[in-house]
Design an enzyme around this catalytic site. Structure first.
Site, PDB file in Angstrom:
ATOM      1  N   ASP A 100       0.835  -1.201   0.000  1.00 46.29           N
ATOM      2  CA  ASP A 100       0.000   0.000   0.000  1.00 46.29           C
ATOM      3  C   ASP A 100       0.872   1.255   0.000  1.00 46.29           C
ATOM      4  O   ASP A 100       1.925   1.295   0.648  1.00 46.29           O
ATOM      5  CB  ASP A 100      -0.887   0.023   1.254  1.00 46.29           C
ATOM      6  CG  ASP A 100      -2.364  -0.032   0.927  1.00 46.29           C
ATOM      7  OD1 ASP A 100      -2.818   0.846   0.175  1.00 46.29           O
ATOM      8  OD2 ASP A 100      -3.068  -0.928   1.426  1.00 46.29           O
ATOM      9  N   ASP A 202      -3.761   3.956  -2.346  1.00 51.79           N
ATOM     10  CA  ASP A 202      -4.966   4.247  -1.577  1.00 51.79           C
ATOM     11  C   ASP A 202      -5.611   5.535  -2.071  1.00 51.79           C
ATOM     12  O   ASP A 202      -4.924   6.523  -2.352  1.00 51.79           O
ATOM     13  CB  ASP A 202      -4.578   4.374  -0.094  1.00 51.79           C
ATOM     14  CG  ASP A 202      -5.769   4.515   0.820  1.00 51.79           C
ATOM     15  OD1 ASP A 202      -6.598   3.591   0.843  1.00 51.79           O
ATOM     16  OD2 ASP A 202      -5.860   5.550   1.510  1.00 51.79           O
ATOM     17  N   GLU A 267      -6.834   2.629  -6.186  1.00 52.99           N
ATOM     18  CA  GLU A 267      -8.177   2.479  -5.626  1.00 52.99           C
ATOM     19  C   GLU A 267      -9.025   3.683  -6.045  1.00 52.99           C
ATOM     20  O   GLU A 267      -8.758   4.810  -5.638  1.00 52.99           O
ATOM     21  CB  GLU A 267      -8.090   2.398  -4.098  1.00 52.99           C
ATOM     22  CG  GLU A 267      -9.448   2.340  -3.417  1.00 52.99           C
ATOM     23  CD  GLU A 267      -9.370   2.680  -1.935  1.00 52.99           C
ATOM     24  OE1 GLU A 267     -10.129   2.083  -1.163  1.00 52.99           O
ATOM     25  OE2 GLU A 267      -8.568   3.561  -1.551  1.00 52.99           O
ATOM     26  N   HIS A 329     -10.801  -5.026   2.993  1.00 47.63           N
ATOM     27  CA  HIS A 329     -10.778  -4.659   4.413  1.00 47.63           C
ATOM     28  C   HIS A 329     -11.717  -3.506   4.748  1.00 47.63           C
ATOM     29  O   HIS A 329     -11.793  -3.110   5.913  1.00 47.63           O
ATOM     30  CB  HIS A 329      -9.356  -4.271   4.811  1.00 47.63           C
ATOM     31  CG  HIS A 329      -8.853  -3.044   4.090  1.00 47.63           C
ATOM     32  ND1 HIS A 329      -8.626  -3.030   2.732  1.00 47.63           N
ATOM     33  CD2 HIS A 329      -8.563  -1.800   4.527  1.00 47.63           C
ATOM     34  CE1 HIS A 329      -8.217  -1.826   2.370  1.00 47.63           C
ATOM     35  NE2 HIS A 329      -8.173  -1.061   3.430  1.00 47.63           N
ATOM     36  N   ASP A 330     -12.422  -2.964   3.756  1.00 47.63           N
ATOM     37  CA  ASP A 330     -13.272  -1.796   3.983  1.00 47.63           C
ATOM     38  C   ASP A 330     -14.761  -2.082   3.846  1.00 47.63           C
ATOM     39  O   ASP A 330     -15.573  -1.183   4.087  1.00 47.63           O
ATOM     40  CB  ASP A 330     -12.911  -0.675   3.002  1.00 47.63           C
ATOM     41  CG  ASP A 330     -11.673   0.101   3.415  1.00 47.63           C
ATOM     42  OD1 ASP A 330     -11.369   0.139   4.622  1.00 47.63           O
ATOM     43  OD2 ASP A 330     -11.004   0.676   2.537  1.00 47.63           O
TER      44      ASP A 330
END
Length: 530
Positions: A100, A202, A267, A329-330
Site C-alpha cells: 500500500d 490508496d 483504488e 478490508h473496507d
C-alpha cells in the site's frame, strides 16, 4: 499471454491485512514474521501476488492508513529486516509483492505536518492544505469528511483550518506544491529500490483538491438523502477527482517505468463517476496500470449489475485495465452480503469464486474469502474502527471483516495468536471455517481448482468478454474463443439452452442434457466451447 513486463494483466492478487493474518510474537497483533510463516498457504492457492495493507510507522488512528514515516516499518509489525525476509521468501515462492502507498494524506504526527502547523512561514508551511476561516469563523467551504463532520480542522497556532478527507488525524498533502510531489515520489522510489513489485495506491482520486476551494453541490442521486454518512450527501465536484490528478499519476508511472516488471493499481472510489475514472486513469500507457474498482463491493448481485459494470469499463476505456474484487478490508465480506440469494453458504462462496475468477481484468482476493467466511458480529465495546464507533449502530464499521485469519479449528484464537486477547476477537462461526477444516470438496479446494483453471486457460486470463443473452437470474458469457461461463445467481433452480455447446470443466449443481443446461441453487458451469 501477458509478457513478463505485463505480468499484472489478468493476474490474481491476494490481499493480506497484516494485523489479522498471523501473530508470531504473541502480542495479539499480526506481524511480518507471521506473514512469512504463512506464505506457503498463499503460494499453494495459485495466486500471482500478495498485497500488504500498510505496515509503516503510524499512530494507528486509522489502522496504519495514517502514515508518520513512509520509509520504515512500524514496530508493531517488526523491522525492516523482517520485511526483507518476507520479500525474499515471497519471491522464492514465485509471488510478487505489492504494498500500500497512502499518498493522499499523512498522519498528524508526521514530522512535516508537525513543522507545517507551527507557523505560516516555515519551510513546510505550504506542504499541507491550509485555509483562512470565513469572517464568521466557520470553515472556508462546505466540504465534509468521510468519517463525519467538516473536513476542516481548526489549528490555533496558525489560526487557520487544515483539510482532511478522512479523520482529523489524517491531514491531506498539498499536491499543488511540487515539492510535496517530489517528496512522495522519493518515498515510492525507496520501496522500488528495495525490490517490491508494485503498489496499491490508496484513494488515488483524492490526491488533488480544487485550488479555489469551491463548495461541493448536493448529491442528486436518489439514495443520497437517506445516507448514514453526510459525506455521501455531497456531489464531490471539488474536494477530489481534479484533472491535475492525471499529471501526478503520469509522474508516478514514469518513475515505475524506470524499473523492470513493476505495476501499480489505484483504488478509485466515487458515487458518480467510478467507472469513468477507472477508464480515464488507466487509459494509454502513461497512467495507472490498473484501477481497483468499488463497483462490485456492494449489495448488488444480479446479472445486469455484473454485466453493466464490465461492459461499461471496456466500452469507456478499451485500452484501460480494471482490477475487480468482491471483498476487502473496507466492506462487509461478499458471502455475507449476498447470502439472501443462496440456500447454502459454501455453495455461494464457490459460485462467487468461479464468477470473480472468470472476469476479464485482474483480480484481488481478500484473506479469508477462500474459506467462505462472513463478517464477525461484534459488540460496540469490541470495535476499534472509527467509522463503526462514529456511526453505530446504523453503520457498524469495518472491524467485522478485519477479524483474524483462522488456521486451526482446535487451537486458541484459531491458531492466529497465542495471546490471551487478540486485537479483534476470533469467534466460533469464523473458527469453524479454519484452514484445518477445509478438506475435500471445501471452499478452499475449489479456490485452488478455479485458480489453476484460470492459469491454465489463456482465454480466462486474456480473452475478450462477450455476454450471452439469458433471462434473469442467469449470467453467461464467453471468454475468448474457447471458454464459456454460465451462472444461476439465485436460490431457485433454472433451466436454460445456451446458444453454444458447453463442455464442463468446473461446475457445481449443474447438469447438461443435450443442449439443455440445468442449474440448481447457486449452480454454475465453467467450461470449454464444444
Amino acid at each position: 499471454m501477458a509478457s513478463k513486463q505485463d505480468w499484472w494483466r489478468g493476474s490474481v492478487t491476494y490481499q493480506i491485512y497484516p494485523r489479522s493474518f498471523m501473530d508470531s510474537d504473541g502480542d495479539g497483533i499480526g506481524d511480518l514474521k507471521g506473514i512469512t510463516q504463512r506464505l506457503d498457504h498463499i503460494a499453494a492457492l495459485g495466486v500471482d501476488a500478495i498485497w500488504l495493507s500498510p505496515v509503516f510507522p503510524s499512530p494507528m488512528a486509522d489502522m496504519g492508513y495514517d502514515v508518520s514515516d513512509y520509509c520504515d516499518i512500524d514496530p508493531t509489525f517488526g523491522t525492516m529486516d523482517d520485511f526483507d525476509a518476507m520479500l525474499d521468501k515471497a519471491h522464492a515462492l514465485g509471488l510478487k509483492v505489492i504494498i500500500d502507498q497512502v499518498l493522499s494524506h499523512a498522519s498528524d504526527q508526521h514530522p512535516f505536518f508537525l513543522e507545517s502547523r507551527q507557523s505560516r512561514d516555515n519551510p513546510k508551511a505550504d506542504w499541507f492544505v491550509w485555509a483562512d476561516p470565513k469572517p464568521d469563523g466557520t470553515p472556508p467551504n462546505n466540504w465534509l469528511a468521510i468519517f463525519g463532520g467538516s473536513s476542516w480542522e481548526w489549528d490555533a497556532r496558525r489560526r487557520q483550518y487544515y483539510f482532511h478527507n478522512f479523520l482529523r488525524e489524517q491531514p491531506d498533502w498539498n499536491f499543488h506544491n511540487p515539492e510535496v510531489q517530489d517528496y512522495l515520489l522519493d518515498c515510492v522510489r525507496f520501496w522500488l529500490d528495495r525490490g517490491v513489485d508494485g503498489f496499491r495506491l490508496d484513494t488515488v482520486n483524492f490526491y488533488v483538491h480544487d485550488k479555489m476551494l469551491r463548495d461541493n453541490a448536493a448529491n442528486p442521486l436518489p439514495w443520497a438523502q437517506q445516507a448514514v454518512r453526510p459525506f455521501e450527501m455531497q456531489y464531490t465536484l471539488f474536494s477530489k477527482n481534479q484533472p491535475e490528478n492525471i499529471q501526478f499519476l503520469e509522474r508516478l508511472r514514469a518513475l515505475l517505468d524506470e524499473y523492470d516488471d513493476r505495476t501499480m493499481v489505484g483504488e478509485v472510489g466515487d458515487s458518480h463517476h467510478s467507472i469513468d475514472l477507472m477508464g480515464e486513469y488507466t487509459s494509454g500507457s502513461k497512467r495507472l496500470h490498473m484501477a481497483y474498482s468499488f463497483e462490485l463491493l456492494g449489495p448488488d448481485f444480479s446479472p445486469q449489475h455484473f454485466r453493466s459494470r464490465i461492459e461499461a469499463f471496456f466500452k469507456g476505456a478499451p485500452d484501460g485495465w480494471p482490477c475487480w474484487a468482491f471483498s476487502n478490508h473496507d466492506v462487509p465480506r461478499h458471502v455475507g452480503r449476498w447470502l439472501d440469494h443462496a440456500k447454502d453458504q459454501d455453495a455461494l462462496a464457490k459460485q462467487a469464486a468461479a464468477l470473480l475468477l472468470s472476469f476479464e481484468g485482474s483480480i484481488c482476493l481478500y484473506q479469508g474469502e477462500e474459506l467462505g467466511q462472513i463478517d464477525t458480529v461484534l459488540s460496540f465495546e469490541e470495535l476499534t474502527d472509527p467509522e463503526g464507533i462514529n456511526f453505530w449502530p446504523e453503520k457498524t464499521g469495518r472491524d467485522g471483516c478485519r477479524t483474524p485469519m483462522v488456521w486451526d479449528k482446535d487451537a486458541p484464537n484459531g491458531g492466529f495468536s497465542k495471546a490471551n486477547r487478540t486485537w479483534l476477537p476470533v469467534k466460533p462461526p469464523q473458527q469453524a471455517r479454519a484452514v484445518s477444516t477445509q478438506g475435500k470438496n471445501s471452499v478452499l479446494e475449489f479456490y485452488k481448482e478455479m485458480l489453476a483453471l484460470r492459469r491454465a486457460e489463456a482465454d480466462l486470463r486474456d480473452g475478450k468478454t462477450v455476454f450471452l443473452d439469458f433471462p434473469e437470474p442467469v449470467l453467461g458469457f464467453r471468454r475468448g474463443e474457447g471458454m464459456v461461463c454460465i451462472y444461476n445467481l439465485s436460490a431457485a433452480p433454472v433451466t436454460v439452452e445456451p446458444p453454444i455447446g458447453v463442455d464442463p470443466v468446473l461446475h457445481e449443481a449443474a447438469g447438461i442434457k443435450g443442449r439443455t443446461l440445468q442449474l440448481g441453487a447457486s449452480g454454475f458451469v465453467v467450461g470449454r466451447v464444444s
